[in-house]
Design a protein around this motif. Structure first.
Motif, PDB file in Angstrom:
ATOM      1  N   PRO A   1       2.908 -25.632  -6.492  1.00 40.17           N
ATOM      2  CA  PRO A   1       3.343 -26.321  -4.981  1.00 40.17           C
ATOM      3  C   PRO A   1       4.774 -25.513  -4.404  1.00 40.17           C
ATOM      4  O   PRO A   1       5.432 -25.088  -5.213  1.00 40.17           O
ATOM      5  N   ILE A   2       4.668 -25.454  -3.114  1.00 41.27           N
ATOM      6  CA  ILE A   2       5.750 -24.859  -2.473  1.00 41.27           C
ATOM      7  C   ILE A   2       6.648 -26.051  -2.384  1.00 41.27           C
ATOM      8  O   ILE A   2       6.536 -27.126  -1.931  1.00 41.27           O
ATOM      9  N   PRO A   3       7.954 -25.742  -2.901  1.00 41.42           N
ATOM     10  CA  PRO A   3       8.931 -27.071  -3.293  1.00 41.42           C
ATOM     11  C   PRO A   3       9.477 -27.685  -2.116  1.00 41.42           C
ATOM     12  O   PRO A   3       9.356 -28.765  -2.095  1.00 41.42           O
ATOM     13  N   ASP A   4       9.521 -26.918  -0.751  1.00 36.82           N
ATOM     14  CA  ASP A   4       9.826 -27.714   0.382  1.00 36.82           C
ATOM     15  C   ASP A   4       8.451 -28.657   0.909  1.00 36.82           C
ATOM     16  O   ASP A   4       8.796 -29.772   1.295  1.00 36.82           O
ATOM     17  N   ALA A   5       7.196 -28.353   0.773  1.00 34.35           N
ATOM     18  CA  ALA A   5       6.171 -28.973   1.076  1.00 34.35           C
ATOM     19  C   ALA A   5       6.122 -30.248   0.130  1.00 34.35           C
ATOM     20  O   ALA A   5       5.894 -31.287   0.416  1.00 34.35           O
ATOM     21  N   PHE A   6       6.040 -29.840  -1.260  1.00 34.07           N
ATOM     22  CA  PHE A   6       6.354 -30.977  -2.510  1.00 34.07           C
ATOM     23  C   PHE A   6       7.283 -31.858  -1.982  1.00 34.07           C
ATOM     24  O   PHE A   6       6.930 -33.166  -2.084  1.00 34.07           O
ATOM     25  N   ALA A   7       8.440 -31.753  -1.639  1.00 36.01           N
ATOM     26  CA  ALA A   7       9.459 -32.590  -1.269  1.00 36.01           C
ATOM     27  C   ALA A   7       9.001 -33.735  -0.190  1.00 36.01           C
ATOM     28  O   ALA A   7       9.425 -34.717  -0.451  1.00 36.01           O
ATOM     29  N   ILE A   8       8.176 -33.195   0.674  1.00 36.29           N
ATOM     30  CA  ILE A   8       7.546 -34.261   1.657  1.00 36.29           C
ATOM     31  C   ILE A   8       6.364 -34.898   1.002  1.00 36.29           C
ATOM     32  O   ILE A   8       6.492 -36.198   1.192  1.00 36.29           O
TER      33      ILE A   8
END
Length: 320
Positions: free
Chosen positions: A238-245
């Motif tokens: 996963p892309i970290p910034d996307a996963f954070a959401i």
């Protein structure tokens, strides 16, 4: 990424609608009969590039031109739909678009990217290796490296979610495919901006389930491979910034098999006469898997794209 407001999304829509109209959302009766619920399909297969990504490409390139006025072009990695969107948007602004795809990528998607003015380079065994090459080429050629996930991309993509929620505000659940995450994050952003309680369910392939594993672990997990014919879902990490959401705001993430995705492609054809690529059919595959839980409810599925190679589609549809 900062929390998007309705005004943010409506401003993005003004840019998007200069290039394309809003897409339709239809309530298909045969899908409803098949699944025992009211099923709305958001038709992102009806955009100028045949996929939802074009919306983010338009808003991102407007932002880039404004914030980096001296930029001469961009480079990015893709399996196809992201690359088509950026090639179209960059070309409209007179900028170079260098697109890196994995070796053996969809021939027809490569052709489409070139048709929109992109320069296509094949490198690596999968999307993640193509991303590394894109970063290297950015340094060599002095091009702006467009990431697979960015606030401006999400802002543009959120315009389809705004259209859907404004048309059908009483949705119980929306099923959204997950690749790099802009789609599901955009749906979450629009839902929250409108103050709705709709459940957002992410969908991955069983052969590329890093997002689901990460969601369940509460931390990013990587898989050794992502070998799914639904290339828009083929991400190993996963892309970290996307996963954070979506890791915090999704209701759950569902994994569907290759055969379930293929069956959903066939159902789209028989019940709606629409062409869906693998990733585009994944949301419907998840609803079909969860039909008992959704019985009697009003739900939506995002048909995120229809860009599938003829040979692949012929193989899938031939099993009707």
């Amino acid at each position: 990424m900062h929390r998007l407001t309705r005004d943010d999304i409506e401003q993005a829509a003004r840019h998007v609608y200069q290039v394309m109209p809003a897409t339709a959302q239809y309530c298909w009766p045969l899908l409803g009969e098949r699944l025992g619920c009211t099923v709305w399909v958001k038709h992102e297969n009806h955009t100028p590039t045949g996929a939802f990504k074009v919306r983010g490409g338009i808003t991102f390139m407007h932002w880039l031109k404004r914030e980096h006025p001296g930029i001469k072009g961009i480079v990015t990695a893709t399996r196809g739909n992201h690359g088509q969107s950026l090639a179209l948007a960059a070309g409209a602004l007179g900028l170079r678009a260098l697109i890196v795809v994995p070796v053996g990528n969809s021939v027809e998607k490569n052709k489409a990217m070139r048709g929109f003015g992109g320069e296509v380079v094949e490198y690596g065994r999968d999307f993640d290796e193509a991303r590394e090459e894109a970063a290297r080429l950015a340094q060599i050629h002095g091009l702006y490296l467009v990431p697979p996930f960015h606030t401006e991309l999400v802002k543009g993509v959120a315009t389809y979610a705004l259209e859907l929620f404004e048309a059908v505000p009483d949705l119980h659940t929306v099923y959204v495919p997950i690749g790099c995450g802009s789609g599901i994050c955009a749906v979450i952003a629009a839902r929250d901006a409108l103050g709705l309680n709709t459940q957002v369910v992410g969908v991955v392939s069983t052969e590329a389930d890093a997002a689901k594993l990460s969601f369940e672990a509460g931390a990013i997990r990587e898989t050794a491979s992502a070998n799914t014919f639904a290339d828009g879902l083929a991400v190993r990490k996963p892309i970290p910034d996307a996963f954070a959401i979506y890791g915090a705001a999704a209701e759950r993430i569902v994994a569907v098999s290759e055969e379930q995705i293929a069956e959903a492609m066939r159902v789209y054809y028989t019940d709606t006469h629409n062409l869906a690529e693998g990733a585009g059919a994944a949301a419907l595959a998840a609803l079909m898997q969860e039909r008992d839980a959704m019985e009697g409810k009003t739900v939506a599925v995002v048909l995120s794209g229809g860009n599938v190679d003829r040979s692949v589609y012929a193989s899938v549809i031939g099993n009707l």
